[in-house]
Design an enzyme around this catalytic site. Structure first.
Site, PDB file in Angstrom:
ATOM      1  N   GLU A 189       0.803  -1.215   0.000  1.00  0.00           N
ATOM      2  CA  GLU A 189       0.000   0.000   0.000  1.00  0.00           C
ATOM      3  C   GLU A 189       0.838   1.268   0.000  1.00  0.00           C
ATOM      4  O   GLU A 189       0.437   2.281  -0.598  1.00  0.00           O
ATOM      5  CB  GLU A 189      -0.964  -0.004   1.186  1.00  0.00           C
ATOM      6  N   HIS A 232     -10.956  -5.082   8.985  1.00  0.00           N
ATOM      7  CA  HIS A 232     -11.675  -4.838   7.734  1.00  0.00           C
ATOM      8  C   HIS A 232     -12.858  -3.903   7.957  1.00  0.00           C
ATOM      9  O   HIS A 232     -13.683  -3.733   7.064  1.00  0.00           O
ATOM     10  CB  HIS A 232     -12.190  -6.148   7.139  1.00  0.00           C
TER      11      HIS A 232
HETATM   12  C1  LIG Z   1      -1.747  -4.956   4.374  1.00  0.00           C
HETATM   13  C2  LIG Z   1      -2.826  -5.709   3.693  1.00  0.00           C
HETATM   14  N1  LIG Z   1      -3.147  -5.411   2.433  1.00  0.00           N
HETATM   15  C3  LIG Z   1      -4.123  -6.071   1.803  1.00  0.00           C
HETATM   16  C4  LIG Z   1      -4.822  -7.061   2.436  1.00  0.00           C
HETATM   17  C5  LIG Z   1      -5.921  -7.824   1.720  1.00  0.00           C
HETATM   18  N2  LIG Z   1      -5.423  -9.177   1.424  1.00  0.00           N
HETATM   19  C6  LIG Z   1      -5.686 -10.217   2.230  1.00  0.00           C
HETATM   20  S1  LIG Z   1      -4.869 -11.603   1.758  1.00  0.00           S
HETATM   21  C7  LIG Z   1      -4.187 -10.824   0.434  1.00  0.00           C
HETATM   22  C8  LIG Z   1      -3.266 -11.576  -0.484  1.00  0.00           C
HETATM   23  C9  LIG Z   1      -2.165 -12.245   0.240  1.00  0.00           C
HETATM   24  O1  LIG Z   1      -1.461 -13.041  -0.640  1.00  0.00           O
HETATM   25  P1  LIG Z   1      -0.281 -13.961  -0.144  1.00  0.00           P
HETATM   26  O2  LIG Z   1       0.675 -13.161   0.656  1.00  0.00           O
HETATM   27  O3  LIG Z   1       0.257 -14.658  -1.324  1.00  0.00           O
HETATM   28  O4  LIG Z   1      -0.933 -14.988   0.880  1.00  0.00           O
HETATM   29  P2  LIG Z   1      -2.037 -16.084   0.558  1.00  0.00           P
HETATM   30  O5  LIG Z   1      -3.351 -15.408   0.671  1.00  0.00           O
HETATM   31  O6  LIG Z   1      -1.776 -16.633  -0.787  1.00  0.00           O
HETATM   32  O7  LIG Z   1      -1.863 -17.091   1.639  1.00  0.00           O
HETATM   33  C10 LIG Z   1      -4.592  -9.507   0.375  1.00  0.00           C
HETATM   34  C11 LIG Z   1      -4.168  -8.569  -0.668  1.00  0.00           C
HETATM   35  C12 LIG Z   1      -4.478  -7.328   3.769  1.00  0.00           C
HETATM   36  N3  LIG Z   1      -5.095  -8.258   4.492  1.00  0.00           N
HETATM   37  N4  LIG Z   1      -3.470  -6.661   4.363  1.00  0.00           N
END
Ligand SMILES: Cc1ncc(C[n+]2csc(CCOP(=O)(O)OP(=O)(O)O)c2C)c(N)n1
Ligand SMILES: Cc1ncc(C[n+]2csc(CCOP(=O)(O)OP(=O)(O)O)c2C)c(N)n1
Ligand SMILES: [Mg+2]
Ligand SMILES: [Mg+2]
Lengths: 357, 325, 325, 357
Positions: free
Chosen positions: C60, C129
């Site tokens: 972000e 959230h």
């Molecule tokens: C700081 C932040 N930005 C955005 C989100 C929304 N979000 C939740 S999971 C996710 C993707 C995460 O991907 P990854 O690190 O590959 O983990 P995975 O979900 O595949 O286990 C996002 C963008 C969040 N929870 N926290």
């Protein structure tokens, strides 16, 4: 010195139990049959809990849930490598690892029911609660690993995060701090190919995630994350190095077989064929075939494990439901400060007043 | 043995005493080790406690974030952020983890971390070296926000902050670092959450903190001299959770109030204080509460800084307005 | 041609129209491209404008920071932050650069960037959230903070935000994304900085925004039915810079006021509004202004969320208190 | 594949004009004598402005000032490599680069006098103002480089930051975004060995800073930052690649010869011997000897350049002082929003009222 080489780096990748069942005899970890079965049971338990949770969510009994289906080897192989007093610092998809470390299925369910009860950490458990902000928790793991070293204790912190998380500055800062402070920390990045809908090539131009370690001057290595023996092997070594103050980033190549969370519909952004392909490469199946071929797992034992897991989870659901029924909304005010400040007391009293009306 | 110390020395001596008193205290931050801090607030600490005092990489999210882990292992992290505005780099760690570790885990994991930093204007510093975001921090439940206004207050409050079971954002008025000396009692401890009645009076209450307290006391002096009014001055010291009682009691007595802060007016702490007065002292208020604050503009570079900062004249005018209406 | 749209559709259609109207509009954020956004607010945009719609890495600070550069080259970046609490990861870029590029450079470089995001509670989402930090953003001079409360308002305000020469933090109430449909006029545009009098009345003024407006209107209905009182309802829409005039005028007429928000009470926007009433309508106020807000606790996980959020009952009680006193 | 290599990286370092005066004929950039003299003049101008600024600060006429003494080759060699429409995105120590790009010494001084006037960007100058928050500006440069590419223009953005800045998550995010979006951006990290008092080994465990690029999957290269010809050469190549959408991180090894800022006393944290050693390796001296040996610079020209620089700066001081005298504090309110909101109008009016009293 017109143009000279000043540094060189190599990223290795490790596999022990190949998809075709071949084993690398030299790398295979020395685990007893019981340990191997324990590991298998843990994988089955985690898988089953995820499956049940998804259907409970569909019936409206749980909130948003992030299944780890397909990632059991990456998590359980690594969590198994920890000693009793080591720490786990998870993100939001680490049910498999947490279960290995003693978190009850009941807690997992309570958390998914939207109850802070499910994030309570028992006094003897060296763990932090699930971290929702992506990439925020590796810094905590560095603090833990550094804190243990400041206090002269051998315990290491193992933290999990995803491929998407590697884009967050916090994760890089964590790797860099770990290098500077010789933090007793192991970083396990589960590269499950997706951050929600975002594929790795839209996440980074780096060809591996293990190479993110190079920026911090620490070790980075890739492992087949669907090979529980390889993960155990590689993470065990990383843990031993971490005890000496040498942090490692382990990239575990795996695949998120189900949805990002129960709010997500992966068909919007990925081919069903891809999922089929990875079903065939499921980490539990691979390990099961190995155990069967080695004569460690027979049909009876398998059925017994399935039964046991089913019973455990059914009980857990019952207990979590019970606790939900006893839930006191006023707890809202209880854990904000060690001692409730007067203004919060007033607000809590007003809340109770409203409830009595 | 009491000592005459400056604010910056009060910080240093308190850190030294707390490092001595409690093996679990660790002190870290950018340039706080070998250099002893850019304001010399940590001078000599690395030499005295080489195993518990650390220079940190330039990474504030990292500094805040590792504190969560250090605290989880039983340590009491005391981190320095070099200037308040750079805590913004770690704001997410502060809000998402530091402030809520206790509530997230129903008290099973806590974060007794102190994050100290210079804040506020008045020393003609570079851009983004003069901000005051106490109101923003106060809007984050779970944090304790503390601002001392003198050397003795600094020592007493910092000690309580370090010993607090909860995370404390400890904002030190840069402008006061070297400007005054004061007797500081040994092992001085001032409870958090209690305002100080700096001066008693009957005709109006003026609320101010940090370096604005000094300006305020000057202004009050001159208003008292000129008008014969008697003015009560309150320093909340802990900005959040705020000691409403002391403020309300005073305004119920005086019926008039001025709130002074350097932060921009809109959504600043004066608004919150006025709201509490509105709730608890409405029928006692004889005049609108006056706000004397920074303007709703980014703190300018230093050539225009004096125009931005509330000063004695503006505070005097505020007090006079509230007395007259 | 007007259309009956939901809030999420109003966002999407406005983005589509602005992409069509102005080649300099670029839209980017996490999962907004191929997946069309986690709430489908950007569905179809990548297909329609493949050169100006981009998925972003999960970062972000990066998303906010690159916007500064995009804007400098003459583009109008419209970034999505997936949930409001994750804007904290980029809070430093927002405060240190986005908000102050114009003032730092005396207007020679500007940052006409829109940062949109879902905010607030009520959909039983995961931790972090459901936050509402509008008061914190409002304390940052240079930002414009906008919160729509219906589909038509969303379209009209988002269009103005994208066209604004200044950076806008555009907070979309998650809870309303799919809950109501409304006629949305084509090319609808609502000026920023102007409050909306949603309902006129004589006996009290209730101020609410975002998803709290709907709760408030319900509560007002039932209070009006029960007591026969006539109540004015104001939606500020632009939280900062706030349209004080409309609010003051109303309260000068009604003499009584309730402010509703989901954010925690302390240092929330209600405080600021009360401070302005104190300054401009003091002698008109017949009763203390009531605050009906979230409590001073972190937004709990969803099992306790309903206990945290102001609801119709609490708002009714607040209105009744202000009418009775 | 038990243990196999999946990625390899090499970091190179480039030098053209060695400390002993030897030149690498193959790498020497093709610059005309006039260009070389222009470059030399720019270095002298920057040095002299810094020196004058320090003494003005000591006399209370400037605020905190961050001199770049010792880093002129790193900045001027790189800034010289840019085309007219390219962008510069500086931190707070980039006077040398800014002067090359057309910022007047007067502006530099005005900024140091605490006047926003000194951060005005002329309409035709592709630049952003000095960024005080460490590591925050590379993201802007990525936005610029990406924005130029979105608009189909060839312009690149060159951003400067320090060794300390590489620890900030923002810098990593910038490198990573650049890789993902093929941003037309060049990153010049001036490794001047210190972040205020903090030495590189307390900043990162990485042996080079160029290798930070590996984490982002972009090119990284080290250059002798006290060798203006090498910097020009390496950055020219990086700029050409950037025009094709390939970002590069260039680590320029240099040394901050003076204080961090005028508020800093380096004797607290570093040996005077170290400074002496680096005085001998001064980038201006090295370049000057080269120019003399090549017959490009003679004593007359040198004196003439010194005079010219002296006059320019003296004039700039006069102009900045004049502008300071005309400074209107009420401008405070003018540039917050394009249109002044009513509340701010009220505040501005109250301010004017107070002034009239
Ligand atoms: C700081 C932040 N930005 C955005 C989100 C929304 N979000 C939740 S999971 C996710 C993707 C995460 O991907 P990854 O690190 O590959 O983990 P995975 O979900 O595949 O286990 C996002 C963008 C969040 N929870 N926290
Ligand atoms: C985000 C942030 N944190 C801390 C500071 C205080 N600070 C100013 S310069 C500096 C060191 C920067 O070191 P480096 O990046 O090596 O640049 P140099 O000063 O050597 O040019 C620090 C910590 C700051 N300005 N911004
Ligand atoms: Mg992933
Ligand atoms: Mg440096």
């Amino acid at each position: 010195m017109p143009r000279e080489t000043v540094a060189e780096f190599t990223i290795h990748s490790v596999q022990v139990l190949a998809e075709d069942g071949t084993i690398d005899a030299e790398l295979v970890p020395s685990l007893t049959d019981d340990e191997l079965l324990e590991c298998y049971t843990a994988m089955k338990r985690a898988r089953r809990l995820d499956e049940r949770a998804i259907s409970l969510q569909r019936r409206g009994e749980l909130g948003t849930y992030a299944p780890a289906i397909g990632q059991e080897a990456a998590q359980i192989g690594s969590a198994f490598a920890l000693a009793a007093d080591d720490w786990v610092v998870p993100s939001f998809r680490e049910q498999p690892a947490l279960l290995v470390r003693g978190t009850s299925p009941q807690s997992v369910l309570e958390y998914a029911m939207g109850m802070e009860e499910g994030a309570e950490i028992p006094a003897d458990a060296n763990a932090l609660p699930p971290a929702i902000p992506v990439g925020s928790q590796p810094l905590h793991a560095v603090g833990v690993g550094w804190g243990e070293s400041i206090q002269g204790r051998p315990n290491v912190a193992l933290t999990y995060f995803g491929d998407g998380a590697t884009s967050e500055g916090d994760v890089y800062e964590a790797l860099n701090f770990a290098g500077v402070y010789d933090a007793q920390t192991v970083f396990v990045c589960q590269n499950n190919r997706y951050a929600i809908s975002t594929r790795l090539e839209d996440q980074t131009a780096a060809e591996t995630l293990a190479q993110k370690a190079v920026a911090a001057g620490i070790d980075g290595i890739r492992v087949d994350g669907n090979d529980v023996l390889a993960v155990y092997r590689v993470v065990s070594e990383a843990i031993e190095r971490a005890r000496q103050g040498e942090p490692t980033l382990v990239e575990a190549l795996t695949y998120r077989r189900s949805m990002h969370t129960t709010s997500d519909d992966p068909s919007v952004y990925r081919d069903p064929e891809e999922a089929d392909e990875w079903e065939a490469r499921d980490p539990i199946v691979r390990f099961q075939v190995f155990l069967e071929e080695q004569g460690i797992l027979d049909a009876d034992t398998k059925a017994q494990i399935d039964d046991q897991v089913e019973t455990e989870i059914a009980e857990a659901i019952g207990q979590a439901n019970e606790r939900r029924e006893r839930l006191d909304p006023a707890d809202l005010f209880k854990y904000v400060y060690a001692e409730q400040p007067p203004e919060l007391e007033r607000q809590a009293a007003a809340f109770e007043g409203d409830r009595d009306d | 043995m009491t000592e005459r110390l400056r604010v910056v020395e009060a910080v240093r001596e308190t850190l030294r005493e707390e490092l001595a008193a409690d093996d679990s205290v660790v002190v870290y931050g950018e340039d706080i080790g070998r250099a002893g801090g850019v304001f010399r607030a940590t001078e000599g600490l690395l030499e005295a406690y080489p195993d518990r005092v650390f220079d940190a990489p330039v990474a504030e999210a990292g500094i805040v974030g590792v504190g969560v882990g250090l605290a989880a292992t039983g340590l009491r992290p005391v981190a320095e952020i070099q200037f308040q505005s750079f805590l913004y780099q770690g704001f997410h760690q502060l809000v998402q983890h530091v402030a809520r570790m206790r509530s997230r885990t129903r008290g099973t994991v806590t974060c007794p971390m102190t994050i100290r930093m210079p804040y506020g204007g008045g020393i003609h510093a570079l851009e983004l070296h003069s901000e005051s975001f106490e109101a923003g921090f106060a809007h984050v439940p779970g944090l304790t926000v503390v601002i001392p206004a003198s050397p003795a207050e600094t020592a007493g409050l910092l000690r309580s902050a370090i010993r607090s079971p909860d995370p404390v954002v400890f904002m030190e008025p840069t402008r006061l670092y070297r400007s005054v000396r004061e007797e500081v009692p040994d092992e001085h401890e001032i409870p958090l959450g209690e305002a100080r009645v700096v001066d008693t009076g009957e005709d109006a209450t003026v609320i101010a903190w940090g370096s604005m307290l000094r300006e305020t006391l000057d202004a009050v002096d001159s208003v008292e001299n000129e008008t014969g009014a008697s003015i009560e001055v309150i320093d909340p010291r802990t900005i959040s959770p705020l000691d409403t009682e002391t403020i309300i009691e005073s305004v119920q007595k005086t019926g008039r109030c001025v709130v002074v802060h350097e932060a921009p007016k809109t959504s600043g702490m004066a608004g919150e204080i006025i709201a509490r007065l509105n709730e608890e002292a409405f029928f006692y208020l004889e005049a609108p509460v006056e706000r004397v604050t920074g303007y709703d503009v980014p703190v300018p570079l230093f050539a225009r800084e004096d125009a931005f900062l509330p000063d004695r004249t503006r505070i005097e005018a505020g007090i006079e307005r509230v007395l007259e209406s």
